[in-house]
Design a protein around this motif. Structure first.
Motif, PDB file in Angstrom:
ATOM      1  N   LEU A 244      -3.915  -2.601 -14.457  1.00 14.59           N
ATOM      2  CA  LEU A 244      -3.639  -3.048 -13.093  1.00 14.59           C
ATOM      3  C   LEU A 244      -4.360  -4.357 -12.791  1.00 14.59           C
ATOM      4  O   LEU A 244      -3.788  -5.267 -12.177  1.00 14.59           O
ATOM      5  CB  LEU A 244      -4.051  -1.965 -12.093  1.00 14.59           C
ATOM      6  N   GLN A 245      -5.610  -4.457 -13.220  1.00 11.05           N
ATOM      7  CA  GLN A 245      -6.373  -5.686 -12.985  1.00 11.05           C
ATOM      8  C   GLN A 245      -5.743  -6.876 -13.709  1.00 11.05           C
ATOM      9  O   GLN A 245      -5.675  -7.979 -13.159  1.00 11.05           O
ATOM     10  CB  GLN A 245      -7.818  -5.501 -13.443  1.00 11.05           C
ATOM     11  N   LEU A 248      -2.617  -7.900 -11.778  1.00  9.03           N
ATOM     12  CA  LEU A 248      -2.966  -8.625 -10.552  1.00  9.03           C
ATOM     13  C   LEU A 248      -3.441 -10.042 -10.856  1.00  9.03           C
ATOM     14  O   LEU A 248      -3.092 -10.992 -10.138  1.00  9.03           O
ATOM     15  CB  LEU A 248      -4.055  -7.866  -9.785  1.00  9.03           C
ATOM     16  N   ILE A 297      -4.454  -9.871  -1.102  1.00 10.45           N
ATOM     17  CA  ILE A 297      -3.790  -9.024  -2.092  1.00 10.45           C
ATOM     18  C   ILE A 297      -4.772  -8.128  -2.837  1.00 10.45           C
ATOM     19  O   ILE A 297      -4.516  -6.931  -3.044  1.00 10.45           O
ATOM     20  CB  ILE A 297      -2.973  -9.889  -3.089  1.00 10.45           C
ATOM     21  N   GLU A 298      -5.932  -8.668  -3.231  1.00 14.89           N
ATOM     22  CA  GLU A 298      -6.921  -7.866  -3.950  1.00 14.89           C
ATOM     23  C   GLU A 298      -7.550  -6.822  -3.040  1.00 14.89           C
ATOM     24  O   GLU A 298      -7.783  -5.681  -3.443  1.00 14.89           O
ATOM     25  CB  GLU A 298      -7.989  -8.775  -4.547  1.00 14.89           C
ATOM     26  N   VAL A 300      -6.211  -5.478  -0.377  1.00 18.61           N
ATOM     27  CA  VAL A 300      -5.209  -4.439  -0.091  1.00 18.61           C
ATOM     28  C   VAL A 300      -5.104  -3.466  -1.264  1.00 18.61           C
ATOM     29  O   VAL A 300      -5.062  -2.239  -1.076  1.00 18.61           O
ATOM     30  CB  VAL A 300      -3.839  -5.085   0.204  1.00 18.61           C
ATOM     31  N   CYS A 301      -5.073  -3.992  -2.489  1.00 15.13           N
ATOM     32  CA  CYS A 301      -4.994  -3.123  -3.672  1.00 15.13           C
ATOM     33  C   CYS A 301      -6.242  -2.246  -3.796  1.00 15.13           C
ATOM     34  O   CYS A 301      -6.144  -1.044  -4.078  1.00 15.13           O
ATOM     35  CB  CYS A 301      -4.827  -3.973  -4.926  1.00 15.13           C
ATOM     36  N   THR A 302      -7.417  -2.850  -3.592  1.00 16.52           N
ATOM     37  CA  THR A 302      -8.668  -2.092  -3.666  1.00 16.52           C
ATOM     38  C   THR A 302      -8.703  -0.985  -2.627  1.00 16.52           C
ATOM     39  O   THR A 302      -9.071   0.158  -2.918  1.00 16.52           O
ATOM     40  CB  THR A 302      -9.869  -3.029  -3.464  1.00 16.52           C
ATOM     41  N   THR A 304      -6.134   0.425  -1.089  1.00 14.28           N
ATOM     42  CA  THR A 304      -5.118   1.430  -1.393  1.00 14.28           C
ATOM     43  C   THR A 304      -5.600   2.396  -2.461  1.00 14.28           C
ATOM     44  O   THR A 304      -5.446   3.624  -2.338  1.00 14.28           O
ATOM     45  CB  THR A 304      -3.821   0.751  -1.853  1.00 14.28           C
ATOM     46  N   LEU A 305      -6.213   1.869  -3.531  1.00 13.36           N
ATOM     47  CA  LEU A 305      -6.728   2.721  -4.590  1.00 13.36           C
ATOM     48  C   LEU A 305      -7.875   3.593  -4.093  1.00 13.36           C
ATOM     49  O   LEU A 305      -7.994   4.764  -4.478  1.00 13.36           O
ATOM     50  CB  LEU A 305      -7.197   1.858  -5.767  1.00 13.36           C
TER      51      LEU A 305
END
Length: 320
Positions: A244-245, A248, A297-298, A300-302, A304-305
């Motif tokens: 995933l990283q 991204l 974006i980062e 939001v992903c962090t 969410t996880l």
């Protein structure tokens, strides 16, 4: 093991050729079965070998927060902030008035810290939830101490302990079967689909589960010295980014390249073709930069996880 403890438990000679064999073999041909140890000896061994658990790398909350401020997208925002501050200083020197660019710098600074704070808060809450779940699921072991059987925290098991391995229980450490016959599910370690039959001298590994039978076992290795612990240490030493990283980073790299190309084109067009003042052209390029990249974006992903991890922990699932 230090050689004195290894010799006492397994009965090996302290010779150079034997030192090379102090590894996780499947079966011990000659060993001295433990009959249990006393509390004083257990305390000494615990101090010598440490607790029977794998040490996790923990980052301070401050480090986690700072990392959220130095990722690729936040770095672009820092660049925009510095440009806005530079324009403000240039306007103050050349025109005697700072203009309105300082307001833009403050807004961007606020966005930067708000995004980082939100991501940090959710990450910390998820980590605390997982830690609480781990604390509630601490394994137990049945150990013979001071001549009597007792159930205790498996993290306090030491080499030389006599443990009871019975159906349905997890193997608390790397052990040697004293006598008898058991079946062990080692699928978590080896991927084997069927239980393995083990007899006297066999070595059930930490992380496996007894499916049938009941025997007494001598603890051989604990904590980081176990087969499972050494495997975990090898994996912990691998600092490669996850899938995933990597995905991204690829997305962000493409977006940043496209955004910088667009901003540079706009800057040159306004400054050269339209003869606009450089500070105004640069200010427009900064606005274009901020508008053309997904700055959160980062975060939001962090977030969410982290939310997913916290929700899974409510159902008893540990996400590491």
């Amino acid at each position: 093991f230090a050689h004195d403890e290894k010799n006492r438990i397994t009965g090996h000679d302290d010779k150079a050729d034997v030192k090379e064999k102090l590894s996780h073999e499947d079966k011990a041909e000659n060993f001295t079965a433990s009959s249990g140890i006393n509390s004083d000896e257990a305390a000494r061994l615990l101090e010598q070998w440490g607790t029977n658990e794998l040490q996790e790398k923990k980052q301070s909350k401050l480090v986690i927060y700072l990392k959220l401020l130095v990722q690729p997208m936040p770095i672009m925002i820092w660049l925009a902030i510095f440009v806005e501050v530079g324009i403000t200083i240039a306007n103050d020197v050349t025109e005697g008035s700072p203009g309105t660019n300082w307001i833009d710098a403050i807004i961007l600074l606020g966005i930067q810290f708000i995004n980082a704070t939100l991501g940090w808060y959710e990450t910390i809450k998820a980590a605390d939830a997982v830690a609480a779940l781990k604390a509630s699921l601490k394994p137990k072991a049945t150990v013979k101490r001071d001549g009597k059987w007792q159930e205790m925290d498996a993290t306090l098991v030491v080499p030389g302990d006599l443990v009871l391995l019975c159906a349905g229980s997890a193997v608390p450490a790397d052990c040697i079967v004293n006598e008898g016959r058991i079946e062990v599910d080692q699928s978590a370690l080896t991927g084997e689909s069927l239980p393995v039959t083990m007899v006297r001298g066999s070595r059930p590994k930490m992380g496996s589960t007894i499916t049938r039978g009941e025997v007494e076992g001598t603890v051989e290795f604990t904590g980081k010295n176990t087969f499972f612990g050494k495997t975990a240490m090898l994996l912990a030493g691998d600092d490669d980014l996850g899938s995933l990283q990597k995905l991204l980073l690829k997305i962000m790299f493409v977006l940043i390249v496209l955004s910088c190309t667009l901003c540079l084109t706009a800057l040159l067009y306004l400054a050269i073709a339209k003869n606009e003042p450089f500070t105004k052209a640069l200010s427009f390029a900064v606005v274009l930069l901020v508008a053309s990249i997904p700055i959160a974006i980062e975060i939001v992903c962090t977030t969410t996880l982290a939310l997913g991890s916290r929700d899974l922990s409510k159902h008893g699932a540990i996400v590491t």
